[in-house]
Structure formats: C-alpha cells, structure tokens
Design a protein around this motif. Structure first.
Motif, PDB file in Angstrom:
ATOM      1  N   VAL A   1       0.866  -1.131  -0.062  1.00 49.27           N
ATOM      2  CA  VAL A   1       0.015  -0.006  -0.001  1.00 49.27           C
ATOM      3  C   VAL A   1       0.989   1.146   0.049  1.00 49.27           C
ATOM      4  O   VAL A   1       1.722   1.426   0.801  1.00 49.27           O
ATOM      5  N   VAL A   2       0.657   2.165  -0.954  1.00 47.17           N
ATOM      6  CA  VAL A   2       1.561   3.315  -1.238  1.00 47.17           C
ATOM      7  C   VAL A   2       0.532   4.391  -1.003  1.00 47.17           C
ATOM      8  O   VAL A   2      -0.728   4.610  -1.669  1.00 47.17           O
ATOM      9  N   GLY A   3       1.052   5.510  -0.045  1.00 43.29           N
ATOM     10  CA  GLY A   3       0.087   6.705   0.086  1.00 43.29           C
ATOM     11  C   GLY A   3      -0.790   6.689   1.528  1.00 43.29           C
ATOM     12  O   GLY A   3      -0.866   5.737   2.270  1.00 43.29           O
ATOM     13  N   GLU A   4      -1.615   7.824   1.646  1.00 43.26           N
ATOM     14  CA  GLU A   4      -2.234   7.845   2.586  1.00 43.26           C
ATOM     15  C   GLU A   4      -3.815   8.274   2.364  1.00 43.26           C
ATOM     16  O   GLU A   4      -3.785   8.889   1.124  1.00 43.26           O
ATOM     17  N   GLY A   5      -4.660   7.950   2.996  1.00 40.21           N
ATOM     18  CA  GLY A   5      -6.167   8.291   2.479  1.00 40.21           C
ATOM     19  C   GLY A   5      -7.060   6.857   2.010  1.00 40.21           C
ATOM     20  O   GLY A   5      -6.256   5.670   2.007  1.00 40.21           O
ATOM     21  N   PRO A   6      -8.069   7.267   1.401  1.00 42.90           N
ATOM     22  CA  PRO A   6      -9.007   6.090   0.953  1.00 42.90           C
ATOM     23  C   PRO A   6      -8.014   5.121  -0.079  1.00 42.90           C
ATOM     24  O   PRO A   6      -7.089   5.562  -0.917  1.00 42.90           O
ATOM     25  N   LEU A   7      -8.310   3.828   0.046  1.00 41.73           N
ATOM     26  CA  LEU A   7      -7.425   2.894  -0.732  1.00 41.73           C
ATOM     27  C   LEU A   7      -8.306   2.757  -1.647  1.00 41.73           C
ATOM     28  O   LEU A   7      -9.459   2.341  -1.932  1.00 41.73           O
ATOM     29  N   ARG A   8      -7.493   2.554  -2.992  1.00 35.69           N
ATOM     30  CA  ARG A   8      -7.897   2.090  -4.306  1.00 35.69           C
ATOM     31  C   ARG A   8      -7.128   1.139  -4.804  1.00 35.69           C
ATOM     32  O   ARG A   8      -5.609   1.255  -5.003  1.00 35.69           O
ATOM     33  N   THR A   9      -7.453  -0.158  -5.178  1.00 35.70           N
ATOM     34  CA  THR A   9      -6.766  -1.050  -5.875  1.00 35.70           C
ATOM     35  C   THR A   9      -6.722  -1.418  -7.170  1.00 35.70           C
ATOM     36  O   THR A   9      -7.635  -0.945  -7.687  1.00 35.70           O
ATOM     37  N   TYR A  10      -5.819  -1.866  -7.771  1.00 34.85           N
ATOM     38  CA  TYR A  10      -5.819  -2.096  -9.227  1.00 34.85           C
ATOM     39  C   TYR A  10      -4.968  -3.524  -9.539  1.00 34.85           C
ATOM     40  O   TYR A  10      -4.112  -3.737  -8.756  1.00 34.85           O
ATOM     41  N   ARG A  11      -5.518  -3.904 -10.515  1.00 36.78           N
ATOM     42  CA  ARG A  11      -4.873  -5.089 -11.259  1.00 36.78           C
ATOM     43  C   ARG A  11      -4.208  -4.760 -12.594  1.00 36.78           C
ATOM     44  O   ARG A  11      -4.614  -3.881 -13.275  1.00 36.78           O
ATOM     45  N   VAL A  12      -3.372  -5.483 -12.837  1.00 37.90           N
ATOM     46  CA  VAL A  12      -2.347  -5.387 -14.112  1.00 37.90           C
ATOM     47  C   VAL A  12      -2.626  -6.637 -14.994  1.00 37.90           C
ATOM     48  O   VAL A  12      -2.385  -7.418 -14.496  1.00 37.90           O
TER      49      VAL A  12
END
Length: 243
Positions: free
Chosen positions: A82-93
C-alpha cells in the motif's frame, strides 16, 4: 375512381420528389452527425465501425506488427504494498496474450509509476495498491486492434489509448514507441500514459495547457502535443514542489 388530370399528376410527382429529397437529407445529417471522438479518451463517439480517435498520434507510419491480437489476457500475480495515505484504491494489471510483453515486467513498471511520490497518491490524497483480484481499477496492455474493440464507441484508430469505466486500456504501440508530440522520452512518456489513463478511472477529465511555460498537466492530451506548455509526465510536477 376518376383519373387525375395531367397537371395533377405532374404536381403529385413533384411533391413526391421533394419529399424523397428531404428524407435523404435527414438520413445524411444523421449519419454525418455520429462522427467525432477523443484521444486517451472518455467522450463518446459511436460511428458504425470503431475506426478512430480524433487525430493521429503522430505522422509516423505504424510499425510492422509482430504481435497477434488474441483477446485473452494474462494477469500479473501477487499483491503489492500500500502506497500513500487516504482512501485505498486497488488495481490489477494484465497483458494481452500475443503482445510478447511479460505481464510481470509490465506490472512492475505500472506499480513503480503509480507508487511515485509525484503520482496520484500525492495529487488526490489517496492510497494505491496493486492486487490480484477484487480490485477497483484494471490496467490493461493490449494490441491496437484489441484496444479499438475495448474502447468502442470511443475512437482509438489503432493509435492511442483510452479509459472505459474503471479500466485503463493502454495501446501497445504507444507503450513501445511513445509519442514525439509529447516532448517526452519513452520512459517519461510511459509515466504520462499510465498516469493519464488511470487518472480517468479516478474521475479526472481532460484539461488544456494553463499558460505558456507551465508544466503540461498530466490530464492534457499530450500524445497530440503540449502547446506552449513544457513537458511533464506526472500528476504533481516535481518542479512545483521543489523536488
């Protein structure tokens, strides 16, 4: 039934011809009015076939194709940090089978770009994490014909990328060749390309060059040029934060 006079018959033929011409004009207007398009696109443009975006990415001819469109996608495996702070958004490649690009190599570069201190985590105050399943965003690398299909009714013309819903669809030619009008070398153009299309999935729209000499906004259609702006591939240009 009484037979019409020659004058009445002539008037009827004239009225029929006018009506036919009017109907033809309506059909032409409707067909022509369906054109239009966008680049790394979000606006709709539904032609009868999905040939194109607005403008060609550059004047260079497309390279000889050494890839095979298959419509089958190979996902990257595993989860990232997890990178950053705040609401989490996940992504797939994922990478289309037949592109000759290793999905893990592509995924590592996408993760590096999206994890940058100058990326969307800083610009939007969010967290991002690469994941294998159950994600908010999908980043897809595909051959130009497959991009055209996935982006339709947006027009990508075999040359550019797009975002559809929560999917950032990257054109293989742009990933491999870049785009000279952007003023960016290939490595920097890739940062722009991923940031731009993922930016659409995060709710960002296209913008113009704000002023001569200013860094080109990442949501500017830089594949077609940057006007009087200076080259910039990031959501948060490093020079604006002294880094």
């Amino acid at each position: 039934m009484r037979r019409p006079s020659p004058d009445q018959a002539a008037r009827r033929r004239a009225l029929a011809a006018v009506a036919g011409a009017a109907l033809l004009l309506v059909v032409v207007v409707l067909v022509v009015g369906r054109g239009g398009g966008d680049e790394e696109a979000t606006s709709e443009a539904p032609p009868t076939t999905p040939p194109a975006t607005t403008r060609p990415t550059s004047t260079e001819p497309p390279p000889p194709s050494t890839t095979t469109p298959t419509g089958r996608f190979l996902p990257s495996l595993g989860d990232g940090a997890v990178v950053g702070e705040g609401p989490l958004r996940t992504y797939r490649v994922e990478v289309e089978e037949g592109t000759a690009v290793d999905p893990e190599v592509f995924a590592d570069e996408v993760e590096m770009i999206l994890s940058s201190q100058w990326g969307w985590t800083a610009a939007d105050g969010i967290s991002l994490q690469r994941a294998a399943e159950g994600v908010d965003i999908v980043v897809t690398l595909a051959t130009p014909p497959t991009v055209d299909m996935l982006c339709y009714p947006l027009q990508t013309q075999g040359r550019v990328s797009c975002a559809q819903e929560q999917r950032a669809i990257i054109n293989l030619d742009r990933w491999l060749l870049g785009a000279e009008p952007s003023g960016l070398d290939l490595a920097a153009y890739r940062r722009y390309l991923i940031s731009h299309e993922v930016g659409h999935t995060l709710g960002h729209s296209h913008v113009e060059c704000p002023a001569p000499g200013e860094p080109a906004p990442v949501m500017m259609q830089q594949t077609h040029g940057i006007g009087e702006c200076s080259p910039n591939p990031w959501p948060v240009p490093p020079e604006t934060v002294g880094g």
